[in-house]
Design an enzyme around this catalytic site. Structure first.
Site, PDB file in Angstrom:
ATOM      1  N   LYS A  87      -2.229   3.386   4.378  1.00 51.89           N
ATOM      2  CA  LYS A  87      -1.164   3.986   5.199  1.00 51.89           C
ATOM      3  C   LYS A  87      -0.519   2.891   6.039  1.00 51.89           C
ATOM      4  O   LYS A  87      -1.213   2.154   6.759  1.00 51.89           O
ATOM      5  CB  LYS A  87      -1.785   5.064   6.085  1.00 51.89           C
TER       6      LYS A  87
HETATM    7  O1  G3P Z   1      -0.071  13.624   9.979  1.00 52.59           O
HETATM    8  C1  G3P Z   1       0.384  13.148  11.204  1.00 52.59           C
HETATM    9  C2  G3P Z   1      -0.261  13.897  12.274  1.00 52.59           C
HETATM   10  O2  G3P Z   1      -1.588  13.476  12.491  1.00 52.59           O
HETATM   11  C3  G3P Z   1       0.497  13.971  13.524  1.00 52.59           C
HETATM   12  O3  G3P Z   1       0.379  15.259  13.933  1.00 52.59           O
HETATM   13  O4  G3P Z   1       0.394  17.078  15.534  1.00 52.59           O
HETATM   14  O5  G3P Z   1      -0.098  14.712  16.286  1.00 52.59           O
HETATM   15  O6  G3P Z   1       2.201  15.384  15.618  1.00 52.59           O
HETATM   16  P1  G3P Z   1       0.745  15.631  15.423  1.00 52.59           P
END
Ligand code: G3P
Length: 218
Positions: A87
């Site tokens: 990644k």
């Molecule tokens: O896949 C990306 C993710 O981990 C971010 O999610 O909810 O932190 O915006 P969030």
């Protein structure tokens, strides 16, 4: 549509895998830190533990932000297991790193993607997966799902093979609408995957079936 779980928690990964519908895992440095995983060797061992649970597609993120550092880390991560997808953040050196990894058969996931222009660059560089963050766009009053639609259109226009991996998915409607739009993959927390099971008419219908059976059979 592929389902990935967005966590570094081994129990949650096992639970999703046992459901029989899991196609992969995405992690990021915040999710690793949340599980208390720190130190070079522990981090590598944790990725290996994740790979031992699932069949394929474990995204492991580089920490370096310069080309040389990303390449070095990416090689180390890819060596952990064939299931690893490296990644890489959407920055200039990240695009160069993706191009190099792609030319060497190392799969990549381009992360922190928030604009159609970024999505085009990642596809041109040969990213295996593109991670547009829906929820974080919604958080700043931009339409995350509309962004997924734009990328779908662009990729279809040119036959780009990069898979759209909708990320920062916060609830079931995000997931269902991603499916309608045609995102290739959705990654989300376990609670979003299990919430797909729920419907009150399923619960009341099942209760009635069982009650009727009991009445008839004693
Ligand atoms: O896949 C990306 C993710 O981990 C971010 O999610 O909810 O932190 O915006 P969030």
């Amino acid at each position: 549509m592929k389902f990935f779980i967005d966590t570094a928690n081994l129990n949650e990964i096992k639970e999703a895998y046992d459901l029989g519908v899991l196609d992969g895992v995405t992690t990021n440095p915040s999710l690793m830190a949340k599980e208390g995983i720190k130190g070079h060797d522990n981090i590598k061992a944790h990725y290996k533990a994740i790979c031992n649970i699932v069949d394929n597609n474990v995204s492991a993120e580089v920490i370096a932000t310069d080309l040389e550092g990303m390449i070095k880390e990416g090689y180390e991560l890819a060596k952990i297991d064939d299931k690893i997808v490296v990644k890489v953040p959407m920055i200039k050196d990240g695009i160069k790193a993706i191009k190099k990894f792609n030319s060497e058969g190392i799969r990549t996931n381009c992360t922190l993607v928030f604009s159609p222009g970024q999505a085009i660059l990642a596809a041109k560089a040969g990213a295996s997966y593109l991670s547009p963050f829906i929820g974080r766009l919604d958080d700043i009053s931009q339409d995350g799902l509309e962004f997924i639609s734009q990328v779908r259109l662009i990729y279809d226009n040119y036959g780009f093979e990069t898979e759209i991996l909708a990320a920062s998915v916060r609830h079931t409607m995000h997931l269902v609408q991603c499916a309608e739009i045609g995102a290739d993959v959705v990654t989300c927390p376990l609670n979003v995957i299990t919430a797909l099971l729920n419907h009150p008419l399923t619960d009341s219908g099942l209760a009635k079936f069982l009650a009727d059976h009991k009445k008839a059979n004693g």
